[in-house]
Write an enzyme that holds these catalytic residues in place. Structure first.
Site, PDB file in Angstrom:
ATOM      1  N   GLU A  43       0.814  -1.221   0.000  1.00 37.62           N
ATOM      2  CA  GLU A  43       0.000   0.000   0.000  1.00 37.62           C
ATOM      3  C   GLU A  43       0.840   1.260   0.000  1.00 37.62           C
ATOM      4  O   GLU A  43       0.587   2.181  -0.760  1.00 37.62           O
ATOM      5  CB  GLU A  43      -0.923   0.043   1.236  1.00 37.62           C
ATOM      6  CG  GLU A  43      -2.277  -0.572   1.034  1.00 37.62           C
ATOM      7  CD  GLU A  43      -2.201  -2.061   1.136  1.00 37.62           C
ATOM      8  OE1 GLU A  43      -1.158  -2.552   1.556  1.00 37.62           O
ATOM      9  OE2 GLU A  43      -3.169  -2.716   0.769  1.00 37.62           O
TER      10      GLU A  43
ATOM     11  N   HIS B  28     -10.780  -4.644  10.520  1.00 39.28           N
ATOM     12  CA  HIS B  28     -11.362  -4.425   9.201  1.00 39.28           C
ATOM     13  C   HIS B  28     -12.616  -3.571   9.266  1.00 39.28           C
ATOM     14  O   HIS B  28     -13.375  -3.532   8.312  1.00 39.28           O
ATOM     15  CB  HIS B  28     -11.739  -5.774   8.565  1.00 39.28           C
ATOM     16  CG  HIS B  28     -10.559  -6.516   8.031  1.00 39.28           C
ATOM     17  ND1 HIS B  28      -9.653  -7.151   8.821  1.00 39.28           N
ATOM     18  CD2 HIS B  28     -10.139  -6.716   6.763  1.00 39.28           C
ATOM     19  CE1 HIS B  28      -8.730  -7.716   8.071  1.00 39.28           C
ATOM     20  NE2 HIS B  28      -8.995  -7.474   6.824  1.00 39.28           N
TER      21      HIS B  28
END
Lengths: 495, 362
Positions: free
Chosen positions: B90, B159
């Protein structure tokens, strides 16, 4: 394919030292290795084949601190990550098959401007040494640079040095503030690389970016004003010392976080490729240079970008300015394997080590690496061994570095070295160089005057440039977009 | 006073677009139904075909057709040079996209969820959001960061976080959160065309939901303005401001409240930064009561900012203290019943609205 690792990297060297179970200096008994010795990553004295203008002192008595860290026994004892083939025969090239490196066969072709000994070729850096040796004995026909180039390089390095010295003065007089990181001692890298670029090529740097901006073409006035925080600076005072941007000269910053500039540079290189392949600008061969230090080479983003750049064959050169220190953290204390150039081949790109105190050597390596990128052959990792004469920043007391180490590198000052080269090879006279010194002094003084006299940014500038589309400030109480209110920028931060 | 002018402008614009007043699929109408997934896919498709500088970058956006199938079919249509499957890096690929955007190409970076954007947040904030300012306007960054945000179903603490407040607090970013398909299409198209960095917060649980869309929405040049909220349901008793999935909950709560005689006005914020303070204030000046709803952690959240804005600008108009509904101040638990307790439910909104109606300052 197997030749791919031969050319621009020197990773056969560690194998040599590991297979010969003797301390370092004894390795250099082999004649071929003597040529390679000076480029090997070690500040220990290397008696043979001194390059013409950066003589190692023949003995380094008091560098005990460094000596122990670099002790050959330590190297020999550590298991090197070797390919098994090379353990049997140190001169065997590792045979990792990387399809996209096959094209580096073309690298056998050498620059025509120098007579190079092909048999001994194991990297352009060696070639430089060959040329240099021949020059000493033969004539001046095979010099690496012309007079104009030499003077250009000299002028650029002197500008960098004089500018940074002036920055220090101004900082202590209170005209400059915050974090200021000076580049003294590393000018050879900036000049050696950036002077080979075109205007459309881009440079991404770290917080130690004044000289990168200057080499790329940003005027000394603009940089000095920016440092003073004036509205005539290259970023109108909104960036500062660590954030030098210039659209015109394609200087993409100036990043405070180490490792932050590397992905940005990779992205700029990506755009070059995208423009050529998707947007069909067929002649777009812009190259990007990413400058960063030794500490950054332990950062995850560095490895992520080595991977992506090699994977997508981006036109980028990763230039490591290894000055051995990250503030007060020695490179050797922070890194498991201090030889940064070896990290290139792990990702499928050539890794080169070069003496970063020698502008001509840096320039030769840079030519090769930039040429590779321009031809579409992919990225290169270049590790330049250099040193910063001052502390990490002007606030750094610089107590941890051994004075003997500093003296050793001060003796290898790139500017005096180039000066010596130019004079010895009759490319320029003492008077020419003194004239350049004087001219640069005037330029820097004028830059300071200009910056002094420039106005500070007006109050209305505070809210400008947050967005390219200023509707991002939203809607005011009257229902109109705030940015459309003519009084908007007259207020303070009352948004 | 000027707020009333604003209202009228809103009413006029509202007449052009039929408001999606209900999420119920059983709302049969002549309008076409479109899922959020299709809305996003069509928006990306149209923007990519209109401008060859737009390209997609992210994990699994290509051959996998998108982790949530948002980018389905785009690899086949545009090829691997424009739909890039990245390695799992990322920080690296976000920085690469930002660097590319410095040169005017328009990346759309997908984060598999916005939780993963934390690995790249340095690039979103420091090299994307701040660059136009640091370079004094020389370098703008026309990039879009998109992906699902907020709680899903049983995915656990790492998450499920909502990042609207974090990104919306940073100057230089534009932060959008669509609710309906019309929002999704219009705001994504606006985001891609925008010359500034935009954080586009979707919601995984809404991807499969259908909403009615008019022909105007389906037009390829349809675009919604960034920074303007939408009144999903007009009312006069209490204002309920929400974004993303909570707008649906607020609308259901409004139906429940209607039975109790409370006429709630539901505002779909659409844009967290810039926040449409003028519309919220105008609405509160009309109703005198406010309930903010969000799924995120309560402290320093979007609701807090809205409350502060109301207190600063419309304090005299309030008849009751502002009610803030947010997720529980804990990392998201896994057990289904605990998860239900950790996220606002329709009953919470109804209760809060009733509290504002039965209390009075004077």
């Amino acid at each position: 394919m197997s030749l791919s690792h031969h050319h621009l990297n020197t990773n056969i060297l560690p194998t040599l030292s590991a297979t010969i179970p003797t301390p370092f200096p004894l390795v250099f008994s082999a004649p071929i290795v003597s040529f390679l010795s000076f480029i090997f990553y070690s500040p220990l004295s290397l008696p043979s084949s001194p390059p013409i203008f950066s003589p190692f002192p023949s003995s380094l008595p008091t560098r005990k601190k460094m000596a122990t860290a670099f002790s050959p026994s330590k190297f020999a004892a550590q298991p090197f990550p070797l390919n098994t083939t090379s353990q049997n025969n140190p001169l065997t090239i590792p045979t990792t098959a990387s399809p996209f490196l096959g094209s580096t066969r073309k690298l056998i072709r050498l620059s025509s401007s120098s007579n190079l000994n092909i048999r001994r070729r194991s990297g352009t850096v060696v070639a430089v040494s060959d040329v240099v040796k021949e020059n000493k004995s033969k004539s001046t026909l095979n010099l690496l640079i012309t007079k104009e180039e030499g003077l250009e390089l000299y002028e650029d390095m002197v500008l960098g040095r004089a500018f940074e010295d002036m920055c220090a003065q101004m900082y202590y007089r209170g005209k400059m503030f915050g974090f200021v990181h000076l580049y003294n001692g590393q000018e050879a890298i900036s000049t050696g690389f950036i002077k080979l670029l075109k205007q459309q090529d881009s440079v991404v740097s770290t917080y130690r970016d004044h000289v990168h901006a200057l080499s790329k073409g940003v005027s000394a006035r603009a940089v000095m004003s920016e440092l003073f925080g004036k509205t005539t600076g290259c970023c109108r005072g909104q960036g500062g010392s660590m954030h030098m941007f210039s659209r015109e000269h394609n200087v993409l910053g100036g990043f405070a976080f180490i490792g932050e500039g590397i992905p940005v540079a990779t992205g700029a290189a990506f755009t070059s490729k995208y423009k050529r392949e998707v947007l069909k600008e067929a002649d777009c061969d812009h190259v990007t240079l990413a400058f960063f230090g030794d500490g950054t080479c332990n950062n995850g983003q560095f490895f992520e970008c080595l991977n992506m750049a090699a994977l997508w064959k981006l036109p980028i050169v990763f230039v490591v300015e290894n000055n051995l220190w990250a503030i007060g953290m020695s490179h050797l204390r922070a890194t498991s394997d201090p030889q940064i150039y070896k990290k290139g081949p792990a990702f499928g790109m050539p890794g080169v080590h070069v003496n970063g105190m020698d502008v001509l050597k840096v320039r030769e390596v840079a030519k090769e690496a930039i040429g590779r990128a321009r031809r579409g052959e992919g990225p290169t990792l270049v590790e330049c061994e250099t040193y910063r004469f001052r502390g990490h920043s002007l606030a750094d007391p610089d107590e941890l570095r051994d004075p003997a180490e500093k003296a050793h590198y001060a003796a290898r000052d790139p500017i005096t070295a180039l000066k010596k080269y130019l004079i010895e090879n009759s490319l320029a006279s003492e008077a020419d160089l003194k004239a350049i010194d004087k001219k640069i002094d005037e330029v820097v003084e004028e830059a300071v005057e200009f910056a002094d006299e420039s106005p500070v940014p007006p109050r209305s500038q505070l809210l400008e440039n947050v967005f390219a589309d200023p509707k991002g400030f939203g809607i005011g109480p009257d229902g109109q977009y705030r940015c459309e209110d003519p009084k908007f920028t007259e207020g303070t931060a009352q948004v | 006073m000027l707020g009333i002018v604003r209202q009228k402008m809103l009413e006029q614009s509202l007449k052009k677009i039929p408001p999606a007043v209900s999420v119920l699929r059983s709302y049969s109408s002549a309008a076409k139904q479109m899922t959020i997934r299709d809305a996003l896919n069509s928006a990306l498709d149209e923007e990519m075909s209109a401008d060859s500088k737009v390209f997609l970058m992210g994990e699994e956006v290509g051959e996998y057709q998108g982790a949530y199938k948002i980018t389905k079919g785009l690899l086949d249509k545009y090829g691997p040079e424009r739909v890039l499957d990245t390695p799992i890096t990322e920080a690296g690929f976000t920085g690469v996209a930002v660097g590319a955007a410095y040169y005017g190409v328009k990346p759309v970076v997908e984060f598999m969820t916005f939780n993963f954007s934390m690995q790249a947040i340095d690039h979103i904030i420091n090299s994307a959001a701040k660059t136009n300012y640091m370079s004094s306007g020389q370098i703008s960054v026309p990039i879009v960061f998109r992906g699902p945000n907020g709680a899903a179903a049983g995915v656990g603490a790492q998450h499920s976080q909502c990042y609207a407040a974090w990104y919306a607090s940073c100057p230089g970013l534009k932060v959008l959160a669509p609710y309906s398909s019309e929002d999704a299409r219009g705001l994504l198209k606006a985001a891609i065309r925008d010359p500034d960095p935009v954080v586009f917060l979707e919601n995984e649980l809404l991807y499969g939901e259908s909403f009615p869309v008019s022909d105007e929405v389906l037009d390829s040049s349809f675009c919604l303005p960034i920074g303007k909220a939408k009144i999903e349901r007009k009312g006069k008793d209490v204002t309920i401001a929400a974004y993303s999935k909570m707008v649906g909950y607020a609308l259901k709560a409004a139906e429940t409240l209607e039975k109790d005689g409370i006429d709630a006005e539901v505002i779909n914020l659409r844009s967290m930064r810039p926040l449409d303070r003028s519309m919220i204030n105008a609405s509160v000046r009309k109703t005198s009561r406010l309930v903010t709803v969000e799924e995120a952690f309560p402290q320093h959240g979007v609701g807090a900012e809205i409350c502060a804005s109301i207190v600063e600008e419309s304090f005299a108009y309030l008849d009751a203290p502002v009610e803030r509904i947010a997720g529980a101040d804990v990392p998201m638990p896994y057990a289904a019943n605990l998860e239900r307790m950790a996220v606002p439910q329709v009953e919470d909104i109804v209760r809060a609205a009733k509290r504002t109606c039965y209390r009075s300052v004077s």
